[in-house]
Design a protein around this motif. Structure first.
Motif, PDB file in Angstrom:
ATOM      1  N   HIS A 235       0.832  -1.204   0.000  1.00 17.10           N
ATOM      2  CA  HIS A 235       0.000   0.000   0.000  1.00 17.10           C
ATOM      3  C   HIS A 235       0.864   1.249   0.000  1.00 17.10           C
ATOM      4  CE1 HIS A 235      -0.432   0.493   4.703  1.00 17.10           C
ATOM      5  NE2 HIS A 235       0.741   0.017   4.378  1.00 17.10           N
ATOM      6  N   SER A 236       0.240   2.346  -0.413  1.00 16.21           N
ATOM      7  CA  SER A 236       0.992   3.594  -0.552  1.00 16.21           C
ATOM      8  C   SER A 236       0.075   4.779  -0.304  1.00 16.21           C
ATOM      9  CB  SER A 236       1.571   3.694  -1.970  1.00 16.21           C
ATOM     10  OG  SER A 236       2.144   4.969  -2.176  1.00 16.21           O
ATOM     11  N   ALA A 237       0.649   5.807   0.309  1.00 14.45           N
ATOM     12  CA  ALA A 237      -0.109   7.045   0.515  1.00 14.45           C
ATOM     13  C   ALA A 237       0.037   7.986  -0.671  1.00 14.45           C
ATOM     14  CB  ALA A 237       0.359   7.732   1.800  1.00 14.45           C
ATOM     15  N   ASP A 238       1.102   7.801  -1.466  1.00 11.53           N
ATOM     16  CA  ASP A 238       1.378   8.779  -2.525  1.00 11.53           C
ATOM     17  C   ASP A 238       1.565   8.167  -3.911  1.00 11.53           C
ATOM     18  OD1 ASP A 238       3.775   7.472  -2.184  1.00 11.53           O
ATOM     19  OD2 ASP A 238       4.858   9.207  -1.393  1.00 11.53           O
TER      20      ASP A 238
ATOM     21  N   VAL B 103       3.966   6.598  -4.917  1.00 12.68           N
ATOM     22  CA  VAL B 103       5.378   6.688  -5.292  1.00 12.68           C
ATOM     23  C   VAL B 103       6.194   5.694  -4.481  1.00 12.68           C
ATOM     24  CG1 VAL B 103       7.420   8.176  -5.362  1.00 12.68           C
ATOM     25  CG2 VAL B 103       5.168   9.117  -5.944  1.00 12.68           C
ATOM     26  N   SER B 104       6.076   5.795  -3.160  1.00 10.49           N
ATOM     27  CA  SER B 104       6.749   4.835  -2.284  1.00 10.49           C
ATOM     28  C   SER B 104       5.704   3.854  -1.750  1.00 10.49           C
ATOM     29  CB  SER B 104       7.466   5.562  -1.137  1.00 10.49           C
ATOM     30  OG  SER B 104       6.598   6.485  -0.519  1.00 10.49           O
ATOM     31  N   TRP B 105       6.119   2.599  -1.630  1.00  6.43           N
ATOM     32  CA  TRP B 105       5.193   1.524  -1.272  1.00  6.43           C
ATOM     33  C   TRP B 105       5.758   0.724  -0.109  1.00  6.43           C
ATOM     34  CZ3 TRP B 105       0.566   0.650  -3.931  1.00  6.43           C
ATOM     35  CH2 TRP B 105       0.371   1.429  -5.075  1.00  6.43           C
TER      36      TRP B 105
ATOM     37  N   ASN C 135      -3.598   2.437   3.283  1.00  3.71           N
ATOM     38  CA  ASN C 135      -3.438   3.673   2.525  1.00  3.71           C
ATOM     39  C   ASN C 135      -4.288   3.690   1.258  1.00  3.71           C
ATOM     40  OD1 ASN C 135      -1.551   5.044   4.233  1.00  3.71           O
ATOM     41  ND2 ASN C 135      -0.056   3.498   3.628  1.00  3.71           N
TER      42      ASN C 135
END
Lengths: 251, 85
Positions: free
Chosen positions: A193-196, A198-200, A226
């Protein structure tokens, strides 16, 4: 203009088997009990929410195939391990919706009419089986996979699914590895999962899938999920291909 | 800023940034903004001695409660005065 779906695109995954080719009808129901709290002087009835429940009913054709409808529906009736089921709607596209369930088979029936094809029906009752943090034993989610065969050298990150916002109450992920000819090493399948976007970060890591085996597994996670989720896989194997499906539902 | 991958709550969660993979124990350079959610959710921790992670939290000043001043002498005087009637 609403977009409607045809039922022909439905996929039925029961443990490590893709039984879509044996069934022609699936009915699912999610229910919640209510208890009446109406008192004197009320002008309309009132209720409070109780326990959730759900059922799945499958209907289709009888087959004596290895891993076919009769073999698998017979095997899970009364089995010690509760089956896991994913029913994907308009399957084949990442992000399309599905129903995921952990459910006991409560009925398996075979019909053999003299003038028609032999058919089967099976009924399932959702059950959390006291699985830790499994807030719903049957719930709707999204597919994180398209369900196609992926060669060992092409494994990696699949497309992300955007939920529009994060959620706070955990999630469940159901893995169905329905075909696997990868040899020479195990395959690791995860949900990230990721908030952006971009990074996971790894959210769910399923048990390593050993070479040339098919498996099914359900995982439950708690806390923040996220906004973006995706499936990813890697292998130590050196040849072959794998077909895996992941149904993912936030609580 | 330099961070260490902690492994998250289960201790085994790695992270991917772009096309690079980082396993628990690995070190990574990220900007504070990139790292913010990963720190908040326990996937990264700042490495001692690296540039300080610059997330600031505005702290509300604690309100000062003024205790009412009670003049003990006056109360006693009133009580005494009352008892005389």
């Amino acid at each position: 203009m609403p977009t409607f779906l045809h039922g022909k695109g439905t996929k039925v995954l029961l443990d490590e088997f893709d039984l879509s080719g044996y069934f022609n009808s699936v009915d699912m129901a999610q229910t919640i009990d209510t208890a009446e709290t109406t008192t004197f002087s009320a002008s309309s009835k009132s209720y409070i929410k109780g326990l959730e429940d759900g059922t799945i009913s499958l209907a289709g054709l009888y087959s004596q195939d290895t891993d076919g409808s009769d073999e698998e529906l017979s095997a899970i009736l009364g089995a010690a391990t509760t089956p896991i089921i994913t029913v994907a709607f308009n399957a084949g596209t990442i992000g399309n919706r599905c129903v995921v369930a952990k459910a006991h088979e409560t009925n398996y029936s075979i019909s053999n009419p003299v003038g028609d094809v032999s058919s089967v029906t099976a009924d399932f009752n959702a059950s959390s089986d006291a699985t830790a943090n499994l807030l719903r034993s049957i719930t709707t989610g999204v597919m994180l996979t398209a369900g196609g065969s992926i060669a060992f050298g092409s494994l990696g990150n699949l497309s992300e699914v955007d939920n529009g916002a994060s959620s706070a109450n955990g999630a469940t992920a159901l893995l169905h590895v329905t075909a696997n000819t990868i040899s020479g090493g195990a395959t690791t399948i995860k949900v990230q999962h990721s908030a952006d976007n971009v990074s996971w970060a790894d959210l769910v890591t399923f048990s390593a899938v050993t070479a040339s085996t098919v498996v099914a597994e359900q995982k439950v996670v708690t806390g923040t999920i996220n906004r973006y989720v995706r499936a990813t896989a890697s292998t130590a194997g050196s040849s072959g291909a794998i077909t895996y499906n992941i149904g993912f539902a936030r609580f | 800023m330099r961070f260490r991958v902690t492994g998250g709550a289960d201790g085994v969660s790695g992270i991917d940034v772009g096309s690079k993979r980082y396993e628990p124990g690995d070190e990574i350079d990220l900007t504070g903004k990139q790292a913010e959610w990963l720190i908040e959710q326990g996937y990264l921790e700042p490495i001692e001695g690296s540039k300080k992670f610059a997330k600031t939290v505005e702290v509300e000043p604690t309100p000062v409660v003024e205790e009412p001043v009670v003049e003990a002498g006056n109360d006693e005087a009133s009580a005494d005065a009352g008892s005389e009637f």
